[in-house]
Structure formats: structure tokens, C-alpha cells
Design an enzyme around this catalytic site. Structure first.
Site, PDB file in Angstrom:
ATOM      1  N   LYS A  11      33.552  27.219  46.069  1.00 36.48           N
ATOM      2  CA  LYS A  11      34.863  27.141  46.719  1.00 36.48           C
ATOM      3  C   LYS A  11      34.670  26.925  48.213  1.00 36.48           C
ATOM      4  O   LYS A  11      33.596  27.173  48.774  1.00 36.48           O
ATOM      5  CB  LYS A  11      35.678  28.417  46.493  1.00 36.48           C
ATOM      6  CG  LYS A  11      35.034  29.712  47.002  1.00 36.48           C
ATOM      7  CD  LYS A  11      35.224  29.992  48.489  1.00 36.48           C
ATOM      8  CE  LYS A  11      34.543  31.286  48.915  1.00 36.48           C
ATOM      9  NZ  LYS A  11      34.469  31.443  50.390  1.00 36.48           N
ATOM     10  N   ASP A 130      36.232  37.801  45.717  1.00 37.98           N
ATOM     11  CA  ASP A 130      36.484  36.387  45.417  1.00 37.98           C
ATOM     12  C   ASP A 130      36.530  36.105  43.916  1.00 37.98           C
ATOM     13  O   ASP A 130      36.990  35.045  43.496  1.00 37.98           O
ATOM     14  CB  ASP A 130      35.390  35.500  46.028  1.00 37.98           C
ATOM     15  CG  ASP A 130      35.513  35.370  47.535  1.00 37.98           C
ATOM     16  OD1 ASP A 130      36.575  35.726  48.075  1.00 37.98           O
ATOM     17  OD2 ASP A 130      34.537  34.919  48.162  1.00 37.98           O
TER      18      ASP A 130
END
Length: 270
Positions: A11, A130
């Protein structure tokens, strides 16, 4: 399902602000996150006992997010799991690309799907802040300690990445945030999203922000300048996560770079 190979996509944080620090030491964040086409490969095969291997120097203990994921799953479900796991790392670490969290989410997804467990989100936040985002991936504005996720339509964008030789420790970078007083917001992740989506350079420039890059600029100026120099052909340059990877991108003209934003959270190859 005897053997599978999972893609665990990295990401980037197109926007990242630290909004507050809790009494327990955790920090609240506000971030615009998006999967990118860089990924690790995780080969999983059911086995009588767990065996781990990797092309990267990783121990099978609490420092390994795959170990942490399997251990938590066993404790929360009461199941004993045996797996042969081979991790082929392609996401640099530490880089701010969330490789460890992506790997953990991929394994957790596999365990829950193959054993019909519905508590995936509850487990994810216990593994790392996350990890909940990585369960479904794509694009989202994430708040709190990672538990509040507002998913958005994925964006289309090509970018170039630069990886300095020196990575930044997330723990150390959060300490820098505290020491430098960088808690607070600047810009707006939703306006940034609109700016990129509508190819509005003014709106994008007004709202692109990463508090960790500000911290890195003050403590590691040579590394930041090196990254920006290597990406200076791009209109927009920003560090991702707590660093030290940087991305450069443009909204107009021919897109440069071989990394793309992606909406594919998981792909089974075998």
C-alpha cells in the site's frame, strides 16, 4: 484446498496525518491508503506441523507478522494449525509500504476463509493497525488506530517509486512525531482523493501531506533530498507511510513509472 499462492499487495499513503496520541501511547491517524501493484507471494500448504521458509532473513517468532497471525488465530479459535509457509518477499522493509501487514492480512484471510471463521476484522486489528485495511484492500480513508475504514472507489494512477538504502523504523518515526510536535492535520484526504480523481493539480497540491515526511526532512534531510532528486521529473512527490520509500506521480501527460494503484486485495494463483 491443498496448496495456494497468495499475492499480498503493498500500500501507499497518499495522505497521512497523526491526529492525536492516546494515554496508552498509541497514535490516532488520518490517512488515504491505496493498494499498489507491488506484492509479496505467500505459498501455503496444509501440513501436520508448521514449517516456515523465506527468501528474506526472517525468524519464526513474534517479530514475524505471519507467526503473530497464526499464533493469534490459534489462541482465539482454539484450533491447532499446521502449515508449510514460504514467503517470497518483494516489498522492501522497512519502507512504509506495509509489507508485513499485507502478509499478515493474506494469511489471516486464508485461515478464516478455509475454516469458516467470521471474526476476521476483530483479529486483524489485534495484529497491527494497517491489517484491517489490507483484508479488503483497494482505496480507503482510514482513521483512529486503523479500525475506522471508509472505502472509496479505487483511483487510476501510475507512479514511480524510489527506495533509499536506509529504511526508517516506525517506532522511531513516531517518537520523532512526538518530539517535533507534528500532531495535527494539514490538508484533507477526501479533497486529495477528489483532486487525483479529477486530475486537479491545484487541489492535489494543496492536500497531499505526510507528517512523517516532515519529520524525516528535519532529521534525515540528505535521505529525503536524495529521494526527491531521483523523482524530480514528477509533478508530485511524497513519502509513503513512516518511510523511507517515496513515490512520484503526474496527473497529466504520459504516465511514468511501472507501479500502479490497484484494487485487487488478493489473488489465488494455485
Amino acid at each position: 484446498m491443498n496448496e495456494v499462492i497468495l499475492k499480498a499487495f503493498a500500500k501507499i499513503n497518499l495522505y497521512l496525518a497523526i491526529t492525536s496520541k492516546r494515554s496508552n501511547g498509541y497514535h490516532d491517524i488520518l490517512t488515504l491508503m491505496h493498494n499498489v501493484s507491488l506484492y509479496d507471494l505467500i505459498d501455503i500448504e496444509e501440513s501436520e506441523k508448521t514449517v516456515f521458509s523465506s527468501n528474506f532473513n526472517l525468524e519464526w517468532n513474534e517479530s514475524n507478522t505471519l507467526y503473530k497471525t497464526l499464533d493469534l488465530f490459534e489462541k482465539m479459535t482454539g484450533q491447532r494449525i499446521g502449515l508449510k509457509i514460504h514467503l517470497e518477499k518483494h516489498i522492501p522493509s522497512p519502507s512504509g509500504l506495509g509489507g508485513g501487514s499485507a502478509d499478515a492480512a493474506a494469511l489471516l484471510w486464508y485461515l478464516c476463509k478455509t475454516r469458516n471463521i467470521s471474526d476476521m476484522d476483530e483479529m486483524a486489528i489485534l495484529i497491527g493497525s494497517d491489517v484491517p485495511f489490507f483484508i479488503n484492500g483497494g482505496c480507503a480513508v482510514v482513521e483512529g488506530i486503523g479500525e475506522n475504514i471508509n472505502r472509496l472507489e479505487p483511483l487510476e494512477l501510475k507512479m514511480e517509486m524510489y527506495f533509499p538504502e536506509i529504511g526508517f523504523s516506525t517506532k522511531y518515526m513516531y517518537k520523532l512525531i512526538d518530539d517535533l510536535g507534528l500532531i495535527g492535520t494539514k490538508g484533507d484526504p477526501y479533497k486529495l482523493y477528489d483532486g487525483i480523481k479529477n486530475k486537479d493539480e491545484n487541489l492535489t497540491g494543496q492536500n497531499i501531506y505526510n507528517a512523517f515526511e516532515i519529520a524525516a526532512s528535519q532529521r534525515f534531510p540528505l535521505i529525503v533530498n536524495e529521494a526527491r532528486t531521483n523523482l524530480d521529473s514528477h509533478r508530485f512527490i511524497t513519502m509513503t507511510g513512516s518511510g523511507s520509500a517515496f513515490v512520484g506521480f503526474d496527473l497529466h501527460g504520459i504516465s511514468k513509472g511501472d507501479v500502479q494503484l490497484t484494487a485487487r486485495p488478493r489473488l489465488i494463483l494455485k
